[in-house]
Design a protein around this motif. Structure first.
Motif, PDB file in Angstrom:
ATOM      1  N   GLY A   1      -3.819  -5.837  11.668  1.00 33.84           N
ATOM      2  CA  GLY A   1      -2.963  -5.272  10.646  1.00 33.84           C
ATOM      3  C   GLY A   1      -1.921  -5.964   9.895  1.00 33.84           C
ATOM      4  O   GLY A   1      -1.087  -5.583   9.242  1.00 33.84           O
TER       5      GLY A   1
ATOM      6  N   TYR B   1       0.818  -1.125  -0.051  1.00 32.34           N
ATOM      7  CA  TYR B   1      -0.033   0.002  -0.145  1.00 32.34           C
ATOM      8  C   TYR B   1       0.840   1.143  -0.003  1.00 32.34           C
ATOM      9  O   TYR B   1       1.946   1.292   0.578  1.00 32.34           O
ATOM     10  CB  TYR B   1      -1.026   0.084   1.183  1.00 32.34           C
TER      11      TYR B   1
ATOM     12  N   GLY C   1      -2.323  -8.040   7.565  1.00 36.16           N
ATOM     13  CA  GLY C   1      -2.574  -8.325   6.187  1.00 36.16           C
ATOM     14  C   GLY C   1      -3.710  -9.307   6.034  1.00 36.16           C
ATOM     15  O   GLY C   1      -3.822  -9.823   4.878  1.00 36.16           O
ATOM     16  N   LYS C   2      -4.445  -9.932   6.713  1.00 39.32           N
ATOM     17  CA  LYS C   2      -5.395 -10.836   6.703  1.00 39.32           C
ATOM     18  C   LYS C   2      -6.614 -10.511   5.874  1.00 39.32           C
ATOM     19  O   LYS C   2      -6.906 -11.015   4.841  1.00 39.32           O
ATOM     20  CB  LYS C   2      -6.155 -11.408   8.067  1.00 39.32           C
ATOM     21  N   SER C   3      -7.222  -9.199   6.002  1.00 39.38           N
ATOM     22  CA  SER C   3      -8.204  -8.923   4.969  1.00 39.38           C
ATOM     23  C   SER C   3      -7.871  -8.435   3.791  1.00 39.38           C
ATOM     24  O   SER C   3      -8.438  -8.848   2.798  1.00 39.38           O
ATOM     25  CB  SER C   3      -9.087  -7.601   5.511  1.00 39.38           C
ATOM     26  N   THR C   4      -6.463  -8.057   3.638  1.00 40.85           N
ATOM     27  CA  THR C   4      -5.898  -8.029   2.499  1.00 40.85           C
ATOM     28  C   THR C   4      -5.864  -9.221   1.571  1.00 40.85           C
ATOM     29  O   THR C   4      -6.124  -9.134   0.319  1.00 40.85           O
ATOM     30  CB  THR C   4      -4.384  -7.144   2.324  1.00 40.85           C
TER      31      THR C   4
HETATM   32  P1  ADP Z   1      -5.905  -7.290   9.035  1.00 39.14           P
HETATM   33  O1  ADP Z   1      -7.110  -7.704   8.519  1.00 39.14           O
HETATM   34  O2  ADP Z   1      -4.956  -8.297   9.277  1.00 39.14           O
HETATM   35  O3  ADP Z   1      -6.030  -6.529  10.466  1.00 39.14           O
HETATM   36  P2  ADP Z   1      -5.489  -5.420   6.710  1.00 39.14           P
HETATM   37  O4  ADP Z   1      -5.201  -6.393   5.757  1.00 39.14           O
HETATM   38  O5  ADP Z   1      -6.616  -4.859   6.766  1.00 39.14           O
HETATM   39  O6  ADP Z   1      -4.984  -6.314   8.166  1.00 39.14           O
HETATM   40  O7  ADP Z   1      -4.425  -4.547   6.640  1.00 39.14           O
HETATM   41  C1  ADP Z   1      -2.872  -4.661   6.643  1.00 39.14           C
HETATM   42  C2  ADP Z   1      -2.200  -3.501   6.608  1.00 39.14           C
HETATM   43  O8  ADP Z   1      -2.474  -2.497   5.375  1.00 39.14           O
HETATM   44  C3  ADP Z   1      -2.522  -2.346   7.743  1.00 39.14           C
HETATM   45  O9  ADP Z   1      -1.400  -1.850   8.058  1.00 39.14           O
HETATM   46  C4  ADP Z   1      -3.436  -1.354   7.150  1.00 39.14           C
HETATM   47  O10 ADP Z   1      -3.332  -0.209   7.806  1.00 39.14           O
HETATM   48  C5  ADP Z   1      -2.898  -1.568   5.471  1.00 39.14           C
HETATM   49  N1  ADP Z   1      -3.944  -1.091   4.696  1.00 39.14           N
HETATM   50  C6  ADP Z   1      -4.990  -1.976   4.445  1.00 39.14           C
HETATM   51  N2  ADP Z   1      -5.767  -1.623   3.652  1.00 39.14           N
HETATM   52  C7  ADP Z   1      -5.126  -0.411   3.085  1.00 39.14           C
HETATM   53  C8  ADP Z   1      -5.668   0.581   2.033  1.00 39.14           C
HETATM   54  N3  ADP Z   1      -6.699   0.553   1.213  1.00 39.14           N
HETATM   55  N4  ADP Z   1      -4.643   1.512   1.823  1.00 39.14           N
HETATM   56  C9  ADP Z   1      -3.617   1.756   2.643  1.00 39.14           C
HETATM   57  N5  ADP Z   1      -3.172   1.054   3.518  1.00 39.14           N
HETATM   58  C10 ADP Z   1      -3.971  -0.180   3.810  1.00 39.14           C
END
Ligand code: ADP
Ligand code: MG
Length: 254
Positions: free
Chosen positions: A69, A39, A71-74
């Motif tokens: 944070g 990101y 990256g699970k959702s990512t």
């Molecule tokens: P989890 O689901 O494990 O809590 P995410 O996948 O939501 O983690 O996020 C992983 C990292 O990527 C975090 O540091 C988050 O701030 C960052 N992040 C997630 N989505 C975005 C985005 N659209 N733009 C910038 N940073 C992002």
């Protein structure tokens, strides 16, 4: 393998229940290799996934755990074609899906994938029943939907009964508890008869008891319908209910 699955889907579309699918098969149903995702924070590139590889068997219930944070959702969004990786490849039923057109992605998400999220994403103006039917209206268009509306309604009611919401058909989301909203979201995710369910922290907003109810529903769907489930959670107790757990750390599978 694709032919078999297409036939299974075609055959099942005329009946009200999801047809059980085989657990057999050598190649994984879902596979990712070397997924990377960065990101941008202003001028800075922040690596989130640094080369994630995984394989999910048909009929498997997999948990992906890791701290907030990490990256699970990512990762789940990449697997569900809601976003594209910067590097790496994703295969669903032996077909590459990370580089397909947006129309093909829509079709895949309408036909093969179900998704549920921490905050349900139900449409507030619609009743529970209408929320569950909404994906079919989108998938078929108004005319084809209308012609089949009785069959679709019966299927929606059956799915709502299966998640214990047959007494809440006319309620709107604001009249439901969190657990009931998630159960409605599960019914909605199943209405298009997916073979893979992607779940992002489905119990993350629920009290323990409602969370356990949701996991029981998912476990039953997995065992009785052989629905493949990939579930993200930060809760080890929730992950313990699945077949297998993988942990994300430092952008990789630990
Ligand atoms: P989890 O689901 O494990 O809590 P995410 O996948 O939501 O983690 O996020 C992983 C990292 O990527 C975090 O540091 C988050 O701030 C960052 N992040 C997630 N989505 C975005 C985005 N659209 N733009 C910038 N940073 C992002
Ligand atoms: Mg998340």
């Amino acid at each position: 393998m694709n032919d078999t699955l297409d036939r299974t889907v075609a055959e099942s579309s005329s009946t009200a229940v999801v047809v059980p699918r085989s657990r057999e098969g050598n190649s994984p149903q879902l596979m990712a290799t070397g997924l990377k995702k960065n990101y941008h924070k202003g001028p800075v590139e922040v690596p989130v996934l640094r080369g994630v590889s995984l394989a999910v068997r048909q009929g498997e219930f997999l948990a992906i755990v890791g701290p907030s944070g990490c990256g699970k959702s990512t990762l789940l969004h990449l697997l569900g074609t809601l976003d594209v990786p910067d590097a790496g490849e994703i295969y669903f039923q032996n077909r590459r899906i990370d580089n397909i057109s947006s129309a093909q992605r829509d079709r895949l998400r309408n036909r093969d994938f179900g998704m549920i999220f921490q905050f349900y994403h139900l449409l507030p103006e619609m009743t529970t029943l209408e929320n569950v039917l909404a994906p079919l209206m989108i998938a078929h268009g108004a005319w084809a939907y209308w012609k089949q509306r009785h069959k679709f309604r019966a299927l929606a009611e059956e799915l709502l009964a299966r998640v214990g919401l047959d007494h809440r058909l006319k309620h709107r989301p604001r009249e439901l508890s969190g657990g009931e909203m998630q159960r409605a979201a599960i019914a909605r995710s199943l209405i298009t008869k997916p073979s893979l369910l992607l779940a992002d922290e489905p119990t993350g907003n629920l009290d323990q008891e409602s969370g356990r109810d949701i996991i029981k529903i998912l476990r039953d769907l997995n065992e009785q319908q052989l629905l493949t489930i990939v579930m993200v959670t930060h809760d080890p107790a929730i992950a313990a209910a699945t077949d297998r757990t993988i942990r994300l750390a430092d952008g990789r599978v630990a």
